[in-house]
Design a protein around this motif. Structure first.
Motif, short mmCIF file in Angstrom:
data_model
loop_
_atom_site.label_atom_id
_atom_site.label_comp_id
_atom_site.label_asym_id
_atom_site.label_seq_id
_atom_site.Cartn_x
_atom_site.Cartn_y
_atom_site.Cartn_z
N ARG A 156 97.87 -87.58 0.69
CA ARG A 156 98.07 -88.93 1.26
C ARG A 156 97.38 -89.99 0.43
NH1 ARG A 156 98.78 -90.58 6.88
NH2 ARG A 156 97.24 -92.17 6.40
N GLY A 157 96.24 -89.60 -0.18
CA GLY A 157 95.53 -90.62 -0.95
C GLY A 157 94.25 -90.09 -1.53
N THR A 158 93.65 -90.92 -2.37
CA THR A 158 92.42 -90.56 -3.08
C THR A 158 91.38 -91.63 -2.80
OG1 THR A 158 93.80 -89.60 -4.81
CG2 THR A 158 91.46 -89.90 -5.32
N PRO A 159 90.44 -91.38 -1.88
CA PRO A 159 89.42 -92.39 -1.62
C PRO A 159 88.55 -92.61 -2.86
CG PRO A 159 89.07 -90.43 -0.24
CD PRO A 159 90.29 -90.16 -1.06
N ASP A 160 88.09 -93.82 -3.04
CA ASP A 160 87.23 -94.15 -4.18
C ASP A 160 85.94 -93.34 -4.08
OD1 ASP A 160 85.65 -95.26 -6.10
OD2 ASP A 160 85.50 -97.24 -5.14
N ARG A 161 85.74 -92.46 -5.07
CA ARG A 161 84.60 -91.54 -5.01
C ARG A 161 83.26 -92.26 -4.93
NH1 ARG A 161 84.46 -87.29 -9.78
NH2 ARG A 161 83.58 -89.04 -10.92
N ALA A 162 83.18 -93.41 -5.55
CA ALA A 162 81.91 -94.13 -5.57
C ALA A 162 81.48 -94.55 -4.16
CB ALA A 162 82.02 -95.37 -6.46
N ARG A 163 82.45 -94.60 -3.24
CA ARG A 163 82.12 -95.02 -1.86
C ARG A 163 81.90 -93.84 -0.93
NH1 ARG A 163 84.86 -100.37 -0.46
NH2 ARG A 163 85.24 -99.33 1.52
N LEU A 164 81.97 -92.62 -1.46
CA LEU A 164 81.82 -91.43 -0.60
C LEU A 164 80.40 -90.86 -0.68
CD1 LEU A 164 85.14 -89.51 -1.37
CD2 LEU A 164 84.64 -91.03 0.56
N ARG A 165 79.92 -90.32 0.42
CA ARG A 165 78.66 -89.58 0.46
C ARG A 165 78.89 -88.29 1.25
NH1 ARG A 165 78.12 -92.99 -2.51
NH2 ARG A 165 76.49 -94.56 -2.79
N ALA A 166 78.38 -87.19 0.73
CA ALA A 166 78.41 -85.92 1.48
C ALA A 166 77.14 -85.90 2.33
CB ALA A 166 78.44 -84.75 0.52
N VAL A 167 77.29 -85.89 3.65
CA VAL A 167 76.10 -86.07 4.48
C VAL A 167 75.53 -84.74 4.96
CG1 VAL A 167 76.79 -88.39 5.10
CG2 VAL A 167 77.25 -86.51 6.69
N GLN A 168 74.25 -84.79 5.24
CA GLN A 168 73.47 -83.61 5.58
C GLN A 168 72.80 -83.82 6.93
OE1 GLN A 168 70.93 -83.88 2.06
NE2 GLN A 168 72.24 -82.43 0.98
N THR A 169 71.88 -82.95 7.24
CA THR A 169 70.99 -83.16 8.39
C THR A 169 69.57 -82.93 7.89
OG1 THR A 169 70.86 -80.88 9.22
CG2 THR A 169 72.77 -82.18 9.92
N PRO A 170 68.53 -83.41 8.60
CA PRO A 170 68.61 -83.97 9.95
C PRO A 170 69.19 -85.38 9.95
CG PRO A 170 66.38 -84.18 9.13
CD PRO A 170 67.14 -83.38 8.10
N GLN A 171 69.94 -85.67 11.03
CA GLN A 171 70.37 -87.03 11.29
C GLN A 171 69.45 -87.57 12.38
OE1 GLN A 171 74.64 -86.84 12.06
NE2 GLN A 171 75.04 -86.34 9.90
N GLY A 172 69.01 -88.80 12.23
CA GLY A 172 68.01 -89.34 13.15
C GLY A 172 68.57 -90.51 13.94
N PHE A 173 68.17 -90.58 15.22
CA PHE A 173 68.75 -91.59 16.11
C PHE A 173 67.72 -92.16 17.08
CE2 PHE A 173 71.88 -88.36 15.06
CZ PHE A 173 72.93 -89.12 14.57
N ASP A 174 67.94 -93.40 17.41
CA ASP A 174 67.32 -93.97 18.58
C ASP A 174 67.84 -93.15 19.77
OD1 ASP A 174 66.29 -96.57 20.10
OD2 ASP A 174 68.25 -96.01 20.92
N ARG A 175 66.95 -92.73 20.64
CA ARG A 175 67.35 -91.77 21.68
C ARG A 175 68.45 -92.31 22.60
NH1 ARG A 175 64.65 -88.86 25.88
NH2 ARG A 175 66.25 -87.51 26.76
N ALA A 176 68.29 -93.58 23.01
CA ALA A 176 69.27 -94.15 23.94
C ALA A 176 70.66 -94.20 23.30
CB ALA A 176 68.82 -95.54 24.38
N LEU A 177 70.69 -94.50 22.00
CA LEU A 177 71.98 -94.57 21.30
C LEU A 177 72.62 -93.18 21.22
CD1 LEU A 177 74.10 -96.12 19.67
CD2 LEU A 177 72.67 -95.82 17.64
N LEU A 178 71.81 -92.15 20.91
CA LEU A 178 72.36 -90.78 20.82
C LEU A 178 72.86 -90.31 22.19
CD1 LEU A 178 72.90 -88.41 18.88
CD2 LEU A 178 70.66 -87.49 19.52
#
Ligand code: C5P
Length: 237
Positions: A156-178
């Protein structure tokens, strides 16, 4: 601020070719979950909620309770669910009311350095309400659709690689938001196939900002037998 880490460990070991739950697969003689939990404690977070496979939660509780390296930690073990999202939700329900920052970490990212864990927590405490570690992508990535019978898929398409990030953990959050993100995610879910593969996606679905901070290659997710070999090399390094 009070920080709690969820370590989600309820996945099966099937893609690793293992009969035991993935979190209990040894790496350098130590189960993946212990590697992950010890590094969370080393990052200065002593309150952990672990989601375990329901049929192995007693074994997981015993393993964590017997580990000398975790003697300074307060660990709660809950039964996970059929998807990662459900397992994290079950753990989140067991996080004490006093917590105002919650990290969500994959046990499968067993070698995540404590300084990365501490960095994510610090970024949330500094005011970013949702923080994920990520690395630039080195492959060119295609979005595909219409997988044919022979396995070929139309691009379907090729996203611009420069705008991509492969994400990991830990992911951190304000508790109420999570809490709000998981409540909305649970209301939408129903179909397990549509469950979110990370927690940040649930926050994004609320229209809230998520911030990426630099990740670390050592936070790789151990999914296949080949990943386990690579992790053994990283561990020995
Ligand atoms: O399967 P996946 O690669 O998404 O697993 C990422 C993390 O989520 C692993 O640590 C795994 O144990 C956990 N997981 C879980 N409950 C599930 C599936 C995966 O806690 N039902």
């Amino acid at each position: 601020m009070s920080t709690v880490a969820i370590v989600t460990a309820a996945g099966s070991g099937s893609r690793l070719g293992s009969d035991v739950p993935k979190a209990l697969v040894p790496l350098g003689g130590v189960p993946l979950l212990l590697h992950a939990a010890r590094r969370v404690l080393a990052a200065g977070i002593a309150d952990l909620v672990v989601s375990a496979p329901a049929d192995a939660s007693d074994a997981v509780r015993a393993l964590l309770g017997a580990d000398q390296a975790l003697a300074g930690a307060r660990v709660t073990v809950v039964d996970g669910g059929p998807s990662r999202q459900a397992s994290v939700a079950a753990a989140l329900a067991a996080v004490g009311v006093e917590a105002d920052v919650v990290l969500v970490h994959d046990a499968a990212r067993a070698l995540t350095p404590p300084d990365l864990i501490a960095r994510v927590a610090a970024a949330v405490r500094a005011g970013h309400r949702a923080v994920v570690p990520g690395l630039p992508v080195t492959d060119t990535v295609k979005e595909v659709e219409d997988v044919a019978a022979d396995g070929a898929a139309r691009v379907r398409g090729t996203p611009d690689r420069a705008r991509l990030r492969a994400v990991q953990t830990p992911q951190g959050f304000d508790r109420a938001l999570l809490d709000a993100a998981h409540a909305a995610g649970a209301a939408r879910a129903g179909d397990e196939a549509l469950a979110a593969t990370d927690d940040a996606a649930l926050v994004e679905a609320l229209g809230e900002d998520v911030w990426v901070v630099p990740g670390d290659r050592a936070a790789m997710k151990i999914t296949t037998a080949e990943d386990l070999l690579l992790a053994e090399l990283l561990l020995r390094r």
